[in-house]
Scaffold this active site. Structure first.
Site, PDB file in Angstrom:
ATOM      1  N   CYS A 211       0.870  -1.179   0.000  1.00  0.00           N
ATOM      2  CA  CYS A 211       0.000   0.000   0.000  1.00  0.00           C
ATOM      3  C   CYS A 211       0.908   1.232   0.000  1.00  0.00           C
ATOM      4  O   CYS A 211       2.104   1.122   0.282  1.00  0.00           O
ATOM      5  CB  CYS A 211      -0.896  -0.018   1.226  1.00  0.00           C
ATOM      6  SG  CYS A 211       0.029   0.176   2.747  1.00  0.00           S
TER       7      CYS A 211
ATOM      8  N   HIS B  56       5.308  -6.703   8.103  1.00  0.00           N
ATOM      9  CA  HIS B  56       5.330  -8.113   8.495  1.00  0.00           C
ATOM     10  C   HIS B  56       5.546  -8.989   7.275  1.00  0.00           C
ATOM     11  O   HIS B  56       4.628  -9.640   6.802  1.00  0.00           O
ATOM     12  CB  HIS B  56       4.025  -8.483   9.212  1.00  0.00           C
ATOM     13  CG  HIS B  56       3.865  -7.736  10.489  1.00  0.00           C
ATOM     14  ND1 HIS B  56       2.809  -6.908  10.747  1.00  0.00           N
ATOM     15  CD2 HIS B  56       4.669  -7.659  11.574  1.00  0.00           C
ATOM     16  CE1 HIS B  56       2.958  -6.372  11.939  1.00  0.00           C
ATOM     17  NE2 HIS B  56       4.078  -6.808  12.461  1.00  0.00           N
TER      18      HIS B  56
ATOM     19  N   HIS C  56       2.743   2.537  10.826  1.00  0.00           N
ATOM     20  CA  HIS C  56       1.662   2.382  11.818  1.00  0.00           C
ATOM     21  C   HIS C  56       1.512   3.581  12.747  1.00  0.00           C
ATOM     22  O   HIS C  56       0.463   3.764  13.350  1.00  0.00           O
ATOM     23  CB  HIS C  56       1.950   1.179  12.728  1.00  0.00           C
ATOM     24  CG  HIS C  56       2.076  -0.117  12.010  1.00  0.00           C
ATOM     25  ND1 HIS C  56       1.229  -0.484  11.014  1.00  0.00           N
ATOM     26  CD2 HIS C  56       2.940  -1.148  12.165  1.00  0.00           C
ATOM     27  CE1 HIS C  56       1.574  -1.687  10.579  1.00  0.00           C
ATOM     28  NE2 HIS C  56       2.618  -2.109  11.254  1.00  0.00           N
TER      29      HIS C  56
ATOM     30  N   CYS D  14       2.167   6.760   8.127  1.00  0.00           N
ATOM     31  CA  CYS D  14       1.341   6.967   6.931  1.00  0.00           C
ATOM     32  C   CYS D  14       0.424   8.179   7.146  1.00  0.00           C
ATOM     33  O   CYS D  14      -0.188   8.318   8.209  1.00  0.00           O
ATOM     34  CB  CYS D  14       0.508   5.715   6.679  1.00  0.00           C
ATOM     35  SG  CYS D  14      -0.651   5.912   5.331  1.00  0.00           S
TER      36      CYS D  14
ATOM     37  N   GLU E 210      -0.644   0.014  15.424  1.00  0.00           N
ATOM     38  CA  GLU E 210      -1.403   1.198  14.980  1.00  0.00           C
ATOM     39  C   GLU E 210      -2.450   1.584  16.027  1.00  0.00           C
ATOM     40  O   GLU E 210      -2.629   2.769  16.343  1.00  0.00           O
ATOM     41  CB  GLU E 210      -2.088   0.914  13.635  1.00  0.00           C
ATOM     42  CG  GLU E 210      -2.818   2.145  13.110  1.00  0.00           C
ATOM     43  CD  GLU E 210      -3.772   1.839  11.973  1.00  0.00           C
ATOM     44  OE1 GLU E 210      -3.422   1.031  11.089  1.00  0.00           O
ATOM     45  OE2 GLU E 210      -4.872   2.407  11.972  1.00  0.00           O
TER      46      GLU E 210
ATOM     47  N   THR F  31      -7.046   1.401  10.456  1.00  0.00           N
ATOM     48  CA  THR F  31      -7.154   1.702   9.016  1.00  0.00           C
ATOM     49  C   THR F  31      -7.333   0.461   8.145  1.00  0.00           C
ATOM     50  O   THR F  31      -7.774   0.566   7.007  1.00  0.00           O
ATOM     51  CB  THR F  31      -5.898   2.456   8.531  1.00  0.00           C
ATOM     52  OG1 THR F  31      -4.757   1.692   8.903  1.00  0.00           O
ATOM     53  CG2 THR F  31      -5.819   3.844   9.093  1.00  0.00           C
TER      54      THR F  31
ATOM     55  N   CYS G 159      -8.714   3.015   5.565  1.00  0.00           N
ATOM     56  CA  CYS G 159      -8.101   3.787   4.474  1.00  0.00           C
ATOM     57  C   CYS G 159      -8.593   3.315   3.104  1.00  0.00           C
ATOM     58  O   CYS G 159      -9.040   2.173   2.951  1.00  0.00           O
ATOM     59  CB  CYS G 159      -6.579   3.720   4.566  1.00  0.00           C
ATOM     60  SG  CYS G 159      -5.908   2.124   4.151  1.00  0.00           S
TER      61      CYS G 159
ATOM     62  N   SER H 216       1.331  -5.693   2.953  1.00  0.00           N
ATOM     63  CA  SER H 216       2.777  -5.772   3.171  1.00  0.00           C
ATOM     64  C   SER H 216       3.420  -6.838   2.280  1.00  0.00           C
ATOM     65  O   SER H 216       4.537  -7.262   2.521  1.00  0.00           O
ATOM     66  CB  SER H 216       3.056  -6.065   4.644  1.00  0.00           C
ATOM     67  OG  SER H 216       2.279  -7.154   5.069  1.00  0.00           O
TER      68      SER H 216
HETATM   69  S1  SF4 Z   1      -3.314   3.513   6.399  1.00  0.00           S
HETATM   70 FE1  SF4 Z   1      -3.663   2.263   4.602  1.00  0.00          FE
HETATM   71  S2  SF4 Z   1      -2.172   3.072   3.141  1.00  0.00           S
HETATM   72 FE2  SF4 Z   1      -1.524   3.765   5.162  1.00  0.00          FE
HETATM   73  S3  SF4 Z   1      -0.122   2.207   5.907  1.00  0.00           S
HETATM   74 FE3  SF4 Z   1      -2.119   1.658   6.685  1.00  0.00          FE
HETATM   75  S4  SF4 Z   1      -2.904   0.238   5.140  1.00  0.00           S
HETATM   76 FE4  SF4 Z   1      -1.225   1.316   4.192  1.00  0.00          FE
END
Ligand code: SF4
Length: 548
Positions: free
Chosen positions: A12, A41, A76, A98, A128, A164, A192, A264
Site C-alpha cells: 500500500c 510483516h 503504523h 502513513c 497502529e 485503518t 483507508c 505488506s
Molecule cells: S493507512 Fe492504509 S495506506 Fe496507510 S499504511 Fe495503513 S494500510 Fe497502508
C-alpha cells in the site's frame, strides 16, 4: 482454468513510503538506521532490509549509540508520549507514519479534546491501535467485535474510529449496534482507501472463484483479515507466504483461481506465486523457458547492444568489423550480467531470482567468458582497443562495491548510460578516426537518450514490481510523476535526433520514439506485461534496428 490477479494487491502507499524512506537513509547517511518495530510483516523484505544494515528494535533503550543512529517511526505510527520520549532522548528520528494514519490521529485528538469518548474498532495489541489510543487519552475503549460493541457501557457522546485496515462490513455492523446506544455518535470511518479497494475487489472475486490464494505474512494483521474475508466469501481459501507453500493438489478440479495479497506483500512475491500456479496449470513449454532464460540472464542485452553498435557504424556509412562489434557488445553484456547477479536475492523478481540462484555460477561464468572473449577479439584490432575496453570492464566489475562510497544520486542509471555511450560511440569513433566528425556528436546524443530511456524504464519496472530500488535509480530520486515527465522530454529529444538518421535507416527509425511513447502509455495504465517480457520489449527495438 482462469486466473484472476487482484489489481489492488501488493504494497500500500503507506508501506511503500516507509520502505523508501529507510532505504534512502541507509544509502545517504553514515549513521546506523533503526526502525521502531518491524517495518512490515514480511520476512523476505525484512531479510533484505537487514542485509542493508537496517535493524528493527522494540524500544529506544535497545539503541546504545544514540548519537550515531537514526530511528525511523514506521507507517503504523506511535502514541504522542512515545514521540516525546524519542525527542527527549536526543536521537535523530524520521517519522514515516502513513498520512492516512495521521489523519486518524487528528480526528481522535479533535473529538477527545471536545470531551467525546473514543471508541476504536481494531486489534488491541496492534501497533497502529496503540498509537491511536495514545491520542484519545484515558477516555477510550478498544473493541474488536460486535459482541464487545454490545457490551460497551452507556456513553453520552462518542467518536467511533477504526483501525485503518479494518473490515468495512464489521465497521458497519458496529455502527448499527452503537447508533441506538449512544446519544451523540460521531462516525469516523478511518478505514483507508487502499484497504477499502482491496476488500471490495476481494469480496467481488472471492464469490466467483473456486479457490482464493491469499499471499502474505502469517503475522500480518491485514493479511489475516483479508484471508478471513476470503474464507467467508469463497468456496475455498488458502493463505500462503510464498510460492513454496503452493502444491499441485490445490488446483485439482478448479476452474477459477483468484490471487490476492495483503498490504505488506511485495509484487515480486505475488508474481512468484502466480508463476508457480501457472506452471502447475499450463506446464510451461521449453521455448518459453529458453526465452525467459535469454532475457533474464542478460544475454539478450548483448544483442540489443550489438544493434546500437550497428547504428553507429551505419551512420559513418561503413559496415562494422564483426569481430570488433561483437567484442564491444560482449563487454556490455558481461557488465550487465555481473551487475544483475550481484543484486540481493530478496530484491529480485522471482523468475530472475530463480535463475540467478540456480545458475548463479554458470551465469557468472558466461560473464567472465564474455569479458575474456571480448578482450581476445579486441586484440585483433589492436592493444589500444583492449585497453579502452578494460577501462570500462574493470569499474563495471567492481561497481557494486564502490557505488556506496560514491554517494551520487541516480549513479546506476548515469553509470550504465555513460558506459553504453563510451563503448558504443566513443570506441568505434576512435577506430574509424571520426572523433571530430559532427556525426560522432549526434551519435552520442542518440545513444545517450536511447540508453537513458532503457535504464529509466528498467528502474520503473523494478519499482512497479515492488522490488526494493534505491537512489541508484532516477525513478527513486525523482518519483513517478517527474520521472514520466523526464521520459517525455527525452523522447522528444530522441524524436528530434532520429530525423537525420532516416538517411541511413529510412522512416522506421522514427518508430523508436513512437514505440517508447506507447510503452510509457501502457506502463502508466498499469497494462505492461510481466517483468521479463517487459524487459525484452524495452530492448527489442535496439536489436530490431539491425534488420532495418
Ligand atoms: S493507512 Fe492504509 S495506506 Fe496507510 S499504511 Fe495503513 S494500510 Fe497502508
Amino acid at each position: 482454468m482462469k486466473i484472476i490477479i487482484a489489481k489492488n494487491a501488493g504494497f500500500c502507499p503507506g508501506v511503500n513510503n516507509a520502505i523508501n524512506k529507510v532505504i534512502e537513509l541507509s544509502e545517504h547517511s553514515t549513521k546506523k538506521i533503526y526502525t521502531l518495530g518491524q517495518l512490515i510483516h514480511n520476512n523476505d523484505v525484512i531479510k533484505n532490509l537487514e542485509e542493508r544494515g537496517i535493524v528493527a528494535v522494540n524500544s529506544i533503550s535497545e539503541i546504545n549509540d544514540i548519537k550515531t543512529s537514526i530511528l525511523v517511526i514506521r507507517a503504523h505510527g506511535i502514541p504522542p508520549e512515545l514521540e516525546e520520549k524519542i525527542k527527549e532522548s536526543g536521537i535523530e528520528y524520521v517519522d514515516a507514519t502513513c498520512p492516512l494514519v495521521k489523519n486518524a490521529h487528528r480526528i481522535i485528538k479533535e473529538y477527545s479534546e471536545k470531551g467525546y469518548t473514543t471508541i476504536i474498532l481494531g486489534d488491541k495489541e496492534h501497533a497502529e491501535v496503540i498509537g491511536l489510543k495514545g491520542y484519545a487519552g484515558d477516555n477510550c475503549f478498544v473493541i474488536s467485535s460486535v459482541e464487545e460493541a454490545e457490551k460497551l457501557p452507556d456513553i453520552e457522546k462518542a467518536n467511533l474510529v477504526s483501525q485503518t485496515t479494518q473490515e468495512e462490513e464489521l465497521f458497519e455492523r458496529v455502527v448499527n449496534i452503537l447508533t441506538p446506544k449512544i446519544k451523540e455518535l460521531i462516525i469516523s470511518n478511518t478505514i483507508c482507501t487502499p484497504t477499502k479497494l482491496r476488500q471490495k475487489e476481494t469480496i467481488e472475486f472471492s464469490k466467483i472463484a473456486d479457490i482464493v490464494v491469499v499471499i502474505g505474512g502469517k503475522h500480518s494483521a491485514n493479511t489475516q483479515r483479508l484471508y478471513q474475508i476470503c474464507k467467508d466469501m469463497s468456496k475455498e481459501a488458502v493463505l500462503v507466504e510464498n510460492e513454496n507453500d503452493i502444491t499441485d493438489d490445490l488446483f485439482k478440479d478448479k476452474n477459477t483461481v483468484f490471487i490476492t495479497a495483503g498490504a505488506s506483500t511485495p509484487a515480486w512475491l505475488i508474481s512468484g506465486v502466480e508463476k508457480k500456479i501457472r506452471g502447475i496449470i499450463y506446464k510451461e513449454n521449453i521455448f518459453r523457458k529458453f526465452f525467459k532464460f535469454i532475457v533474464a540472464s542478460g544475454i539478450f542485452t548483448g544483442f540489443a547492444a550489438l544493434g546500437l553498435i550497428s547504428v553507429v557504424y551505419k551512420s559513418f556509412k561503413t559496415s562494422p568489423d564483426i569481430k570488433f562489434a561483437i567484442s564491444l557488445s560482449l563487454v556490455l553484456m558481461a557488465a550487465h550480467i555481473i551487475n544483475r547477479s550481484s543484486e540481493k536475492e530478496a530484491n529480485e523478481n522471482n523468475f530472475r531470482k530463480t535463475i540467478f540462484l540456480k545458475y548463479n555460477r554458470e551465469i557468472r561464468y558466461i560473464a567472465y567468458i564474455s569479458i575474456i572473449l571480448s578482450i581476445l577479439l579486441s586484440l585483433n584490432s589492436g592493444i589500444l582497443y583492449t585497453i579502452l575496453i578494460l577501462l570500462f570492464a574493470l569499474p563495471a566489475m567492481v561497481y557494486r562495491k564502490i557505488k556506496k562510497s560514491l554517494k551520487i544520486s541516480a549513479i546506476k542509471d548515469i553509470f550504465i548510460t555513460l558506459g553504453w555511450v563510451y563503448i558504443i560511440c566513443f570506441i568505434p569513433a576512435i577506430s574509424l578516426h571520426k572523433l571530430s566528425s559532427p556525426i560522432f556528436y549526434s551519435n552520442i546524443l542518440l545513444i545517450f537518450t536511447a540508453s537513458l530511456i532503457r535504464n529509466i524504464f528498467i528502474g520503473i519496472l523494478q519499482k512497479k514490481n515492488d522490488m526494493i530500488i534505491t537512489n541508484e535509480y532516477i525513478y527513486f530520486c525523482l518519483g513517478e510523476k517527474r520521472t514520466f515527465k523526464l521520459l517525455y522530454i527525452i523522447l522528444l529529444v530522441l524524436l528530434f535526433i532520429s530525423i537525420p538518421y532516416c538517411r541511413y535507416f529510412s522512416i522506421p527509425i522514427l518508430f523508436l520514439p513512437v514505440y517508447y511513447f506507447i510503452m510509457i502509455f501502457m506502463m502508466k495504465k498499469g497494462k505492461s506485461p510481466d517483468i521479463i517480457l517487459s524487459e525484452f520489449l524495452i530492448e527489442l527495438p535496439f536489436f530490431a534496428i539491425i534488420l532495418v
